[in-house]
Design an enzyme around this catalytic site. Sequence first.
Site, PDB file in Angstrom:
ATOM      1  N   ARG A 115      -1.979  -0.424 -50.228  1.00 18.42           N
ATOM      2  CA  ARG A 115      -3.162  -0.265 -49.371  1.00 18.42           C
ATOM      3  C   ARG A 115      -4.353   0.328 -50.127  1.00 18.42           C
ATOM      4  O   ARG A 115      -5.351   0.691 -49.506  1.00 18.42           O
ATOM      5  CB  ARG A 115      -2.825   0.628 -48.167  1.00 18.42           C
ATOM      6  N   GLU A 143       5.678   2.948 -64.665  1.00 12.35           N
ATOM      7  CA  GLU A 143       5.897   1.504 -64.732  1.00 12.35           C
ATOM      8  C   GLU A 143       4.786   0.899 -65.568  1.00 12.35           C
ATOM      9  O   GLU A 143       3.612   1.223 -65.388  1.00 12.35           O
ATOM     10  CB  GLU A 143       5.900   0.868 -63.335  1.00 12.35           C
ATOM     11  N   TYR A 147      -0.751   0.831 -64.489  1.00 13.02           N
ATOM     12  CA  TYR A 147      -1.937   1.614 -64.816  1.00 13.02           C
ATOM     13  C   TYR A 147      -2.982   0.883 -65.640  1.00 13.02           C
ATOM     14  O   TYR A 147      -4.095   1.372 -65.798  1.00 13.02           O
ATOM     15  CB  TYR A 147      -1.509   2.914 -65.497  1.00 13.02           C
ATOM     16  N   PHE A 431       3.945  15.781 -69.702  1.00 19.03           N
ATOM     17  CA  PHE A 431       3.410  16.696 -68.688  1.00 19.03           C
ATOM     18  C   PHE A 431       3.542  16.059 -67.307  1.00 19.03           C
ATOM     19  O   PHE A 431       3.803  14.881 -67.193  1.00 19.03           O
ATOM     20  CB  PHE A 431       1.940  17.040 -68.972  1.00 19.03           C
TER      21      PHE A 431
END
Length: 431
Positions: A115, A143, A147, A431
Amino acid sequence: MVTQVRPPRRDEMNAYYRALPFANGLPQWEPADAAWHGGPEPWPPQRTRATAEQLEEWAEADVKNESFHPVATFVDGACVGASATISFDVTVPGGGTVKMAGVTSTAVIATHRRRGYLRRMMQAMFEAALERGEPLAMLSASEGSIYGRFGYSPATYRTRWELNRHEAALLPAAPDPGSLELVDAAQARKAWPTVHAQVRAHRVGELTPLPGRWDRLSDDPDGTNGPLRYLVHRDRHGDVDGIANFRLPWSSTAANAGTLVVEALEATNPAAYRALWSVLVDFDLTKTIVAPARPRDEPLRWMLANPRAMRVTRQSDNLWARVLDVPLALTQRSYGAPGELVFTVETDRMCPANNRTWLLHADGASATCVATDREADLTITVPALSSLYFGGISAHDLAYAGHITPHSDSAIGQLARLFRIDTEPHNSFGF
């Protein structure tokens, strides 16, 4: 339906954590062999669901942490997505550091995916990072297909390698002028910050550690894995110049018995590096050495009498980079050769100020990057520029894949000469 993307309030932090997989014991990485994990299985066992007490402890710590910047998506008051950035300094080519927003712990709950909530949170984090003067964002991608659409691209890599002890003979070398010592966790906690600070000053891609980075080092067993052990190297003056964390995990199978796992190793000079490995690759009553999360260009390979003996068993990208402010980022690193390059960025939808033609002028350790009306030597995507920024990715490969369009025969060669570095960038912790 009312949707808000904003930082959570203190009384909303428990709901914020519950949107994140690690707080619920759910998978948080794709089911693939993990190059930072030393065990024989692809991924360590999942955590259990966080208790109410743990959620409160996290909230208290994060609210007080000025470097932690959470953001969440609320739909009709319910938290359905969560993420955060952590402010770091990262070492860039030339040895300087650049302020960086490290994106961490990102998720949208299963009932509210597809969405656009992740994009809205990412946009909010980019804008906040720019306001803080952070021209870069970085993350570990859970994954590989997610990105890139936000402008990220791999910038550092890590490998997991194995070495059979009987094949681990080192080439002859000068005697070690220093000394080695097995120490306890208390001594290791003191040694690590000093060694890491010296290594970070020269390693591109390395991060400033968060406060308390090594506080949890312990001499206690970790389930069937056994306790961590700590090996330090001292120079001839008695100062620590290298340290390694290793363990001898128990195994129920003969195939994995006798394994020594080197979970971390850093040294400030070749003598300390060689000395540490000389012990770890020839430890009594072991047969296999496993080293996860190591650099792709591990010098130990070239110290072995048989370089082929070191077998890379897993490899993956590590940190992905995203340039948020092109001129600010490019003027804060140095370049491999003096020269000029005119390049165009056209398709940055999330940071539109980057979309123009830029003149990069490099003069050794310093550089300028300004908007120009000159004809571009090449057109480059933000993901490609972000990968090139740390100097470890081939400009030729990116151009061949269509991420860079040269407008002259010499453009890619000039781009490569400016950006490429040796050794490859690497960071030793996430991190």
